[in-house]
Design a protein around this motif. Structure first.
Motif, PDB file in Angstrom:
ATOM      1  N   LEU A 106      33.279  51.780  44.989  1.00 26.06           N
ATOM      2  CA  LEU A 106      32.560  52.920  44.412  1.00 26.06           C
ATOM      3  C   LEU A 106      33.520  53.943  43.812  1.00 26.06           C
ATOM      4  N   LYS A 107      34.634  54.204  44.505  1.00 28.07           N
ATOM      5  CA  LYS A 107      35.617  55.159  43.999  1.00 28.07           C
ATOM      6  C   LYS A 107      36.281  54.653  42.712  1.00 28.07           C
ATOM      7  N   ALA A 108      36.311  53.347  42.510  1.00 26.07           N
ATOM      8  CA  ALA A 108      36.860  52.766  41.283  1.00 26.07           C
ATOM      9  C   ALA A 108      35.813  52.712  40.171  1.00 26.07           C
ATOM     10  N   ASP A 109      34.628  53.273  40.430  1.00 20.85           N
ATOM     11  CA  ASP A 109      33.510  53.278  39.473  1.00 20.85           C
ATOM     12  C   ASP A 109      32.986  51.882  39.173  1.00 20.85           C
ATOM     13  N   ALA A 110      33.198  50.967  40.092  1.00 22.25           N
ATOM     14  CA  ALA A 110      32.701  49.602  39.926  1.00 22.25           C
ATOM     15  C   ALA A 110      31.419  49.437  40.753  1.00 22.25           C
TER      16      ALA A 110
ATOM     17  N   ALA B 192      40.812  51.616  45.813  1.00 20.11           N
ATOM     18  CA  ALA B 192      40.300  51.968  44.482  1.00 20.11           C
ATOM     19  C   ALA B 192      41.410  51.892  43.436  1.00 20.11           C
TER      20      ALA B 192
ATOM     21  N   LEU C 226      36.879  47.971  35.117  1.00 19.32           N
ATOM     22  CA  LEU C 226      36.346  49.135  34.418  1.00 19.32           C
ATOM     23  C   LEU C 226      35.031  49.573  35.038  1.00 19.32           C
ATOM     24  N   ARG C 227      34.579  50.747  34.657  1.00 22.41           N
ATOM     25  CA  ARG C 227      33.304  51.281  35.140  1.00 22.41           C
ATOM     26  C   ARG C 227      32.194  50.252  34.938  1.00 22.41           C
ATOM     27  N   GLY C 228      31.473  49.956  36.022  1.00 16.55           N
ATOM     28  CA  GLY C 228      30.348  49.031  35.953  1.00 16.55           C
ATOM     29  C   GLY C 228      30.690  47.571  36.193  1.00 16.55           C
ATOM     30  N   ASP C 229      31.985  47.232  36.244  1.00 12.30           N
ATOM     31  CA  ASP C 229      32.365  45.848  36.553  1.00 12.30           C
ATOM     32  C   ASP C 229      31.988  45.528  37.997  1.00 12.30           C
TER      33      ASP C 229
ATOM     34  N   ARG D 206      41.530  49.358  40.219  1.00 11.77           N
ATOM     35  CA  ARG D 206      41.753  49.827  38.834  1.00 11.77           C
ATOM     36  C   ARG D 206      42.989  49.162  38.232  1.00 11.77           C
TER      37      ARG D 206
END
Length: 145
Positions: A72-76, A40, A49-52, A44
């Motif tokens: 998932l932990k990277a908000d992707a 993650a 970014l979130r959602g990429d 980053r």
């Protein structure tokens, strides 16, 4: 609660408990969580970014599980590609979904070299299956992490 939170909670409550058995390999919750956290951070650091979208092009393996949790932990958002796909189809899917990173093994990334630089959104490839993740930018210049 998010899926990655279940892993973190399990790693906190039962760190040494076996979470995944693959072939002769047994991975604990703590090991999967630790490896997913490391991935993650790498994702980053690549500017995701979130959602990429981050694509996973691997056989069913422990690395696939770790990759999904790391993404998932990277908000992707993870995009899992069938390992049987030919380079042209992989290229088409990566272009359509706008993947920023491709996670795969060295052999598959080498087989895709001719198409990777034609995917505008793709910034990096991350190779798994070596002692450390290896990150390269999409044109092949890169650094070992």
């Amino acid at each position: 609660m998010l899926l990655q939170n279940f892993l973190e909670e399990s790693a906190r409550k039962s760190p040494g408990k076996t979470a995944l058995v693959f072939g002769g390999e047994r991975l604990s919750y703590e090991k999967i969580d630790s490896d997913a956290n490391r991935l993650a951070h790498l994702i980053r650091d690549c500017g995701v970014l979130r959602g990429d979208r981050v694509a996973v092009f691997l056989d069913n393996s422990a690395e696939t599980v770790i990759s999904i949790f790391g993404i998932l932990k990277a908000d992707a958002v993870f995009v899992v590609l069938s390992p049987q796909l030919k380079p042209g189809k992989v290229s088409h899917i990566l272009k359509r979904c706008g993947a920023k990173i491709l996670i795969s093994d060295r052999a598959r990334i080498s087989a895709l070299n001719d198409v990777l630089d034609k995917i505008p959104s793709l910034r990096f490839t991350i190779s798994v299956g070596c002692p450390n993740f290896e990150r390269r930018n999409a044109t092949g210049r890169g650094l070992n992490i």
